[in-house]
Motif scaffolding. Structure first.
Motif, mmCIF file in Angstrom:
data_model
loop_
_atom_site.group_PDB
_atom_site.id
_atom_site.type_symbol
_atom_site.label_atom_id
_atom_site.label_comp_id
_atom_site.label_asym_id
_atom_site.label_seq_id
_atom_site.Cartn_x
_atom_site.Cartn_y
_atom_site.Cartn_z
ATOM 1 N N HIS A 188 4.497 56.937 5.665
ATOM 2 C CA HIS A 188 4.813 56.183 4.636
ATOM 3 C C HIS A 188 3.260 55.303 4.469
ATOM 4 O O HIS A 188 3.298 54.377 3.746
ATOM 5 C CB HIS A 188 5.778 55.008 4.453
ATOM 6 N N LYS A 234 -0.766 54.824 3.540
ATOM 7 C CA LYS A 234 -1.971 55.194 2.594
ATOM 8 C C LYS A 234 -3.025 55.749 3.613
ATOM 9 O O LYS A 234 -3.682 54.694 4.308
ATOM 10 C CB LYS A 234 -2.356 53.995 1.805
ATOM 11 N N TYR A 281 -3.651 59.204 -1.746
ATOM 12 C CA TYR A 281 -3.337 58.552 -2.719
ATOM 13 C C TYR A 281 -4.626 57.993 -3.603
ATOM 14 O O TYR A 281 -5.748 58.114 -2.936
ATOM 15 C CB TYR A 281 -2.735 56.918 -2.048
ATOM 16 N N GLY A 307 -4.970 51.380 -5.369
ATOM 17 C CA GLY A 307 -4.242 50.684 -6.115
ATOM 18 C C GLY A 307 -3.028 51.249 -6.666
ATOM 19 O O GLY A 307 -2.177 50.667 -7.003
ATOM 20 N N GLN A 308 -2.517 52.460 -6.209
ATOM 21 C CA GLN A 308 -1.388 53.230 -6.153
ATOM 22 C C GLN A 308 -0.289 52.533 -5.446
ATOM 23 O O GLN A 308 -0.536 51.952 -4.101
ATOM 24 C CB GLN A 308 -1.509 54.720 -5.811
ATOM 25 N N ARG A 309 1.021 52.613 -5.833
ATOM 26 C CA ARG A 309 2.058 51.929 -4.975
ATOM 27 C C ARG A 309 2.445 52.751 -3.907
ATOM 28 O O ARG A 309 2.574 54.043 -4.085
ATOM 29 C CB ARG A 309 3.316 51.562 -5.915
ATOM 30 N N SER A 310 2.717 52.297 -2.808
ATOM 31 C CA SER A 310 3.056 53.016 -1.589
ATOM 32 C C SER A 310 4.314 54.011 -2.143
ATOM 33 O O SER A 310 4.323 55.234 -1.549
ATOM 34 C CB SER A 310 3.633 51.980 -0.447
ATOM 35 N N GLN A 311 5.362 53.478 -2.818
ATOM 36 C CA GLN A 311 6.666 54.323 -3.181
ATOM 37 C C GLN A 311 6.127 55.307 -4.134
ATOM 38 O O GLN A 311 7.030 56.416 -4.181
ATOM 39 C CB GLN A 311 7.783 53.522 -3.871
ATOM 40 N N ASP A 312 5.026 55.397 -4.610
ATOM 41 C CA ASP A 312 4.575 56.645 -5.385
ATOM 42 C C ASP A 312 3.763 57.618 -4.581
ATOM 43 O O ASP A 312 3.103 58.544 -5.338
ATOM 44 C CB ASP A 312 3.629 56.050 -6.680
#
Length: 223
Positions: free
Chosen positions: A139, A141, A155, A158-163
């Motif tokens: 999980h 980045k 990633y 700025g991308q969310r971890s859950q995405d």
């Protein structure tokens, strides 16, 4: 004619550098090595024999005390840089019976979900897989550093971890292989089935004192 056996092999060298004598340190009151032996013993409906391969007299004594059989590992395949496969092949070549499946349990992964081996072996047999190994989702980045610049790998900044696109890591909890895979100088075949484990125990791989302390914490928390 005797049926070919399923055996568990636990490779446990002496002389670890970063955490001295780690395989015999007491975790939850019993030696680290003993956790994997007892786990194999709890799965005797699947496992015919449990073998510890080692070059160390203290480890041999513990292995025998907890009911495993010992294979003396020659010094020429006991070095720091020796791959696990040579020890596993040495065990198989030392036996006087036919082996069908090898379950590899690393002593540095002492905590395993109780039903994990049953579930993995069921999947392994159902798929008629050549080998199976456990993985867990990562999980983080992740990125690489080039010329002092961080370059994101999985990633966009700025991308969310859950995405994140899911990535997985080999967690070391257990490996199952047909003996012909081992004879082919590997434990994980190219077509190996990756069995996903989402359990906090998958985060434990003991190499340092901090790893050991974390395992101790989880062991008490999950009693």
């Amino acid at each position: 004619m005797m049926k070919a056996k399923t055996i568990a092999i636990i490779p446990a060298r002496g002389g670890s550098k970063r955490l001295p004598n780690k395989n015999i340190l007491l975790l939850g009151g019993i030696p680290l090595l003993a956790h994997s032996i007892l786990y194999a013993k709890e799965n005797q409906n699947l496992i015919d024999d449990v073998f510890v391969t080692t070059d160390d007299d203290s480890i041999k004594a513990i292995a025998l005390q907890f009911g495993a059989k010992v294979i003396n590992r020659p010094s020429e395949i006991s070095g720091d840089f020796e791959p696990t496969i040579t020890a596993v092949q040495h065990v198989i070549s030392s036996l006087d019976f036919e082996v069908e499946n090898v379950i590899l349990l690393q002593p540095t992964n002492p905590l395993r979900p109780i039903n994990l081996l049953q579930d993995c072996f069921e999947k392994y047999e159902k798929l008629n897989a050549n080998s199976l190994f456990t993985v867990s989702q990562n999980h983080h980045k992740l990125g690489k550093i080039h010329d002092n610049q961080f370059v994101p790998f999985n990633y966009k900044i700025g991308q969310r971890s859950q995405d994140l696109e899911p990535l997985y890591f080999e967690n070391g909890l257990l490996y199952i292989s047909k003996v012909n895979v081992i004879n082919n100088h590997t434990i994980i075949s190219e077509d190996a089935f990756p069995y996903v484990v989402n359990h906090v125990f998958a985060a434990v791989d003991i190499d340092t004192q901090d790893d050991f302390d974390f395992a101790e914490y989880l062991l008490h928390k999950n009693k």
